[in-house]
Design an enzyme around this catalytic site. Sequence first.
Site, PDB file in Angstrom:
ATOM      1  CB  SER A 190     -22.018 -27.041  38.884  1.00  0.00           C
ATOM      2  OG  SER A 190     -21.336 -28.247  38.981  1.00  0.00           O
ATOM      3  CB  CYS A 223     -16.179 -35.293  42.771  1.00  0.00           C
ATOM      4  SG  CYS A 223     -14.665 -36.238  42.595  1.00  0.00           S
ATOM      5  N   GLY A 225     -17.497 -33.768  38.285  1.00  0.00           N
ATOM      6  CA  GLY A 225     -16.708 -33.466  37.089  1.00  0.00           C
ATOM      7  C   GLY A 225     -17.315 -32.467  36.117  1.00  0.00           C
ATOM      8  N   GLY A 226     -18.311 -31.736  36.554  1.00  0.00           N
ATOM      9  CA  GLY A 226     -18.957 -30.763  35.650  1.00  0.00           C
ATOM     10  C   GLY A 226     -17.982 -29.716  35.125  1.00  0.00           C
ATOM     11  CG  ASP A 279     -17.728 -25.535  42.205  1.00  0.00           C
ATOM     12  OD1 ASP A 279     -18.136 -24.567  42.871  1.00  0.00           O
ATOM     13  OD2 ASP A 279     -18.497 -26.349  41.660  1.00  0.00           O
ATOM     14  CE  LYS A 308     -19.017 -22.837  47.000  1.00  0.00           C
ATOM     15  NZ  LYS A 308     -19.642 -23.155  45.712  1.00  0.00           N
TER      16      LYS A 308
HETATM   17  C1  LIG Z   1     -19.811 -28.133  44.503  1.00  0.00           C
HETATM   18  S1  LIG Z   1     -18.899 -29.588  44.448  1.00  0.00           S
HETATM   19  C2  LIG Z   1     -18.002 -29.434  42.960  1.00  0.00           C
HETATM   20  C3  LIG Z   1     -18.815 -29.697  41.732  1.00  0.00           C
HETATM   21  C4  LIG Z   1     -17.964 -29.728  40.480  1.00  0.00           C
HETATM   22  N1  LIG Z   1     -17.398 -28.428  40.178  1.00  0.00           N
HETATM   23  C5  LIG Z   1     -18.773 -30.171  39.302  1.00  0.00           C
HETATM   24  O1  LIG Z   1     -18.996 -29.358  38.408  1.00  0.00           O
HETATM   25  O2  LIG Z   1     -19.156 -31.329  39.235  1.00  0.00           O
HETATM   26  C6  LIG Z   1     -17.666 -29.331  45.641  1.00  0.00           C
HETATM   27  C7  LIG Z   1     -16.643 -30.429  45.750  1.00  0.00           C
HETATM   28  O3  LIG Z   1     -15.556 -29.939  46.514  1.00  0.00           O
HETATM   29  C8  LIG Z   1     -14.978 -31.017  47.186  1.00  0.00           C
HETATM   30  N2  LIG Z   1     -14.139 -30.499  48.267  1.00  0.00           N
HETATM   31  C9  LIG Z   1     -14.501 -29.766  49.339  1.00  0.00           C
HETATM   32  N3  LIG Z   1     -13.428 -29.471  50.097  1.00  0.00           N
HETATM   33  C10 LIG Z   1     -12.369 -30.033  49.465  1.00  0.00           C
HETATM   34  C11 LIG Z   1     -10.969 -30.081  49.739  1.00  0.00           C
HETATM   35  N4  LIG Z   1     -10.463 -29.496  50.814  1.00  0.00           N
HETATM   36  N5  LIG Z   1     -10.177 -30.716  48.861  1.00  0.00           N
HETATM   37  C12 LIG Z   1     -10.670 -31.320  47.761  1.00  0.00           C
HETATM   38  N6  LIG Z   1     -11.990 -31.304  47.456  1.00  0.00           N
HETATM   39  C13 LIG Z   1     -12.816 -30.671  48.300  1.00  0.00           C
HETATM   40  C14 LIG Z   1     -16.173 -31.850  47.638  1.00  0.00           C
HETATM   41  O4  LIG Z   1     -15.801 -33.195  47.845  1.00  0.00           O
HETATM   42  C15 LIG Z   1     -17.130 -31.683  46.445  1.00  0.00           C
HETATM   43  O5  LIG Z   1     -17.048 -32.780  45.559  1.00  0.00           O
END
Ligand SMILES: C[S@@+](CC[C@H](N)C(=O)[O-])C[C@H]1O[C@@H](n2cnc3c(N)ncnc32)[C@H](O)[C@@H]1O
Length: 363
Positions: A190, A223, A225-226, A279, A308
């Site tokens: 991502s 996470c 980290g992308g 994200d 989304k």
């Molecule tokens: C699609 S992933 C993100 C990928 C990231 N942008 C990357 O490039 O690696 C969505 C992330 O949002 C986090 N997440 C969802 N709800 C959250 C919240 N309320 N607070 C913090 N993190 C949240 C999840 O743990 C997940 O790791």
Amino acid sequence: MKQVMFYCRSGFEKECAGEIQDKATQLEVFGFPRLKNNTGYVLFECYQEGDADRLIREIKFNELIFARQMFAVATEVSDLPKDDRISPILEALVDVEGMPCCGDIRIETPDTNEAKELLKFCRKFTVPMRQALRGKEMLTARDSNRIPVLHVCFIAPGHCYIGYSYTNNNSQFFMGIPRLKFPADAPSRSTLKLEEAFHVFIPRDEWDTRLASGMWGVDLGACPGGWTYQLVKRSMFVHAIDNGMMAQSLMDTGQVKHHMVDGFKFEPQRKNVTWLICDMVEKPARVAHLMGEWLIKGWAKEALFNLKLPMKGRYDEVLQDIENLKDFLKKNGFQYKLQAKHLYHDREEITVHIQAISNISPH
Ligand SMILES: C[S@@+](CC[C@H](N)C(=O)[O-])C[C@H]1O[C@@H](n2cnc3c(N)ncnc32)[C@H](O)[C@@H]1O
């Protein structure tokens, strides 16, 4: 000319058509969209001659969410013989009144799974087609980005639409898709989504000032980290907010502080954040509101985030979320520039960018 071609992600023809219909109606250009599911394009048929050119001038391409490209259709050619596709195309084009001389050519195909083979053909066909068009003075002898781009869009090996777009109101990318290479050391695919967003939303000549080294970013839902990777790669510092694990390679740079807290509750200690990126997989209305809160509080200068899409009513939902966000910003006296796009790397989401207007240079 009465038809306008729009490219979109395959499966999103309905959303693309709905959006164009709205824009055309606002401009009092009357017509209807022709679409077939999963073809990757929509043709808008205007009732009045000349309205295709009006649409591609007056619909602001940057304001379209689901369209990746738009061009006025000068002619459609089908049953092209395998041994000479060029002559019938030239013949058809010569007769079209109002077809401008163009400064560049893109031989494309709508982006579908089946189109891969066709794309190979498009690539091979470009050089001979370009030469032939130059011979007829339909294309300038040298590439120019000041005059229209000529598009030849093949929907089958013997069937294409030919037309033009304006360089100040189109996508600068072939097929409307920036070609990006996945960086081998990035922690997730991502990462390309954020990189694409930078290409689409931030003019290249502003990268040095707006994506500058030493800036701080906050990445909500970071996470593995992308997205953080894209900021770190540009020598920025990042607060990464997520309960999950961040890639060790990013932590080792010393540019990332990982906070295992809820993204909806995190508040930056120092007000030195330029970029808010987000994200998190969450309800779009909730994310949009959170972004609005950050911006009006002055916690970040630019926000880039995903919304989304729901399973049903995808166009209506994003439109509503964006309208609500605009209202909220306006009510709070916040001046901004907003762009939203269904990017190539987006699937069931769109990407939105908001820039505080005091940040915009007068040029
Ligand atoms: C699609 S992933 C993100 C990928 C990231 N942008 C990357 O490039 O690696 C969505 C992330 O949002 C986090 N997440 C969802 N709800 C959250 C919240 N309320 N607070 C913090 N993190 C949240 C999840 O743990 C997940 O790791």
